[in-house]
Design a protein around this motif. Structure first.
Motif, PDB file in Angstrom:
ATOM      1  N   ALA A 147      81.617  70.278  57.339  1.00 40.40           N
ATOM      2  CA  ALA A 147      82.054  71.440  56.621  1.00 40.40           C
ATOM      3  C   ALA A 147      80.998  72.264  55.885  1.00 40.40           C
ATOM      4  CB  ALA A 147      83.058  70.690  55.573  1.00 40.40           C
ATOM      5  N   LEU A 148      79.935  71.652  55.706  1.00 38.90           N
ATOM      6  CA  LEU A 148      78.745  72.347  55.205  1.00 38.90           C
ATOM      7  C   LEU A 148      78.209  73.443  56.236  1.00 38.90           C
ATOM      8  CD1 LEU A 148      76.964  69.607  52.922  1.00 38.90           C
ATOM      9  CD2 LEU A 148      78.136  71.664  52.499  1.00 38.90           C
ATOM     10  N   GLN A 149      77.840  72.774  57.412  1.00 36.72           N
ATOM     11  CA  GLN A 149      77.444  73.555  58.729  1.00 36.72           C
ATOM     12  C   GLN A 149      78.492  74.649  58.969  1.00 36.72           C
ATOM     13  OE1 GLN A 149      76.815  70.563  61.708  1.00 36.72           O
ATOM     14  NE2 GLN A 149      74.916  69.970  60.997  1.00 36.72           N
ATOM     15  N   GLN A 163      81.256  61.190  55.716  1.00 33.96           N
ATOM     16  CA  GLN A 163      79.994  61.622  55.738  1.00 33.96           C
ATOM     17  C   GLN A 163      79.759  62.808  56.925  1.00 33.96           C
ATOM     18  OE1 GLN A 163      77.548  61.613  53.287  1.00 33.96           O
ATOM     19  NE2 GLN A 163      79.196  59.942  52.299  1.00 33.96           N
ATOM     20  N   ALA A 164      80.258  62.363  57.877  1.00 30.89           N
ATOM     21  CA  ALA A 164      80.150  63.415  59.042  1.00 30.89           C
ATOM     22  C   ALA A 164      81.050  64.612  58.663  1.00 30.89           C
ATOM     23  CB  ALA A 164      80.501  62.735  60.440  1.00 30.89           C
ATOM     24  N   ALA A 165      82.158  64.523  58.199  1.00 35.52           N
ATOM     25  CA  ALA A 165      83.055  65.359  57.645  1.00 35.52           C
ATOM     26  C   ALA A 165      82.333  66.505  56.730  1.00 35.52           C
ATOM     27  CB  ALA A 165      84.385  64.777  57.178  1.00 35.52           C
ATOM     28  N   ILE A 166      81.769  65.909  55.618  1.00 38.97           N
ATOM     29  CA  ILE A 166      81.101  66.428  54.850  1.00 38.97           C
ATOM     30  C   ILE A 166      79.956  67.367  55.316  1.00 38.97           C
ATOM     31  CG2 ILE A 166      79.541  66.489  52.826  1.00 38.97           C
ATOM     32  CD1 ILE A 166      80.787  63.899  52.007  1.00 38.97           C
ATOM     33  N   THR A 167      79.213  66.828  56.422  1.00 35.52           N
ATOM     34  CA  THR A 167      78.008  67.553  57.057  1.00 35.52           C
ATOM     35  C   THR A 167      78.491  68.612  58.041  1.00 35.52           C
ATOM     36  OG1 THR A 167      76.802  65.489  57.293  1.00 35.52           O
ATOM     37  CG2 THR A 167      76.244  67.144  58.702  1.00 35.52           C
ATOM     38  N   ASP A 169      90.066  64.849  61.003  1.00 36.03           N
ATOM     39  CA  ASP A 169      90.772  65.071  61.929  1.00 36.03           C
ATOM     40  C   ASP A 169      90.592  66.669  62.211  1.00 36.03           C
ATOM     41  OD1 ASP A 169      91.978  62.799  62.470  1.00 36.03           O
ATOM     42  OD2 ASP A 169      93.823  63.124  61.715  1.00 36.03           O
ATOM     43  N   LYS A 170      90.775  67.381  61.204  1.00 36.81           N
ATOM     44  CA  LYS A 170      90.599  69.005  61.629  1.00 36.81           C
ATOM     45  C   LYS A 170      89.016  69.088  62.003  1.00 36.81           C
ATOM     46  CE  LYS A 170      93.921  70.620  58.225  1.00 36.81           C
ATOM     47  NZ  LYS A 170      94.266  71.400  57.041  1.00 36.81           N
ATOM     48  N   LEU A 171      88.169  68.292  61.618  1.00 35.11           N
ATOM     49  CA  LEU A 171      86.756  69.090  61.784  1.00 35.11           C
ATOM     50  C   LEU A 171      86.187  68.082  63.099  1.00 35.11           C
ATOM     51  CD1 LEU A 171      85.365  68.652  58.269  1.00 35.11           C
ATOM     52  CD2 LEU A 171      85.721  70.719  59.694  1.00 35.11           C
TER      53      LEU A 171
END
Length: 109
Positions: free
Chosen positions: A58-60, A52-56, A44-46
């Motif tokens: 967060a990394l970006q 997987q999209a959240a991980i991507t 939700d925050k991202l």
């Protein structure tokens, strides 16, 4: 700027390492449902829909630093009681009606 809580960060880190929610729960001392809750909050925050999209994202956005996490370790465990140790080679300490292998509860009239 979006900020992740320590637990959301920990859950995203372990998800990035290929851990399931159940495994995250065992590692962090939380339930599987709570791990899913933290992942959902992260999504939700991202502004994304999947783990997987959240991980991507967060990394970006540099919210998840895998190298720093490896050096510092996860956040402190919550003061809750630990989950029981489940191993297939040990008898299950739960009562028979709650054991994983108990099967359906018989009907009593």
């Amino acid at each position: 700027m979006t900020q992740l809580t320590a637990r959301e960060h920990d859950c995203l880190y372990w998800a990035s390492q290929g851990k399931t929610s159940w495994e995250m729960g065992r590692i962090l001392g939380i339930t599987e449902r709570t791990a899913n809750f933290h992942i959902a909050n992260s999504c939700d925050k991202l502004g994304v829909r999947s783990r997987q999209a959240a991980i991507t994202q967060a990394l970006q956005r540099q919210l998840l630093d895998l190298d720093k996490f490896a050096r510092t370790g996860p956040a402190e465990k919550s003061p809750r009681r630990p989950l029981p140790d489940y191993r297939p080679d040990k008898p299950d300490p739960a009562p028979p009606c709650l054991r994983r292998s108990a099967g359906p509860i018989p009907y009593v009239s």
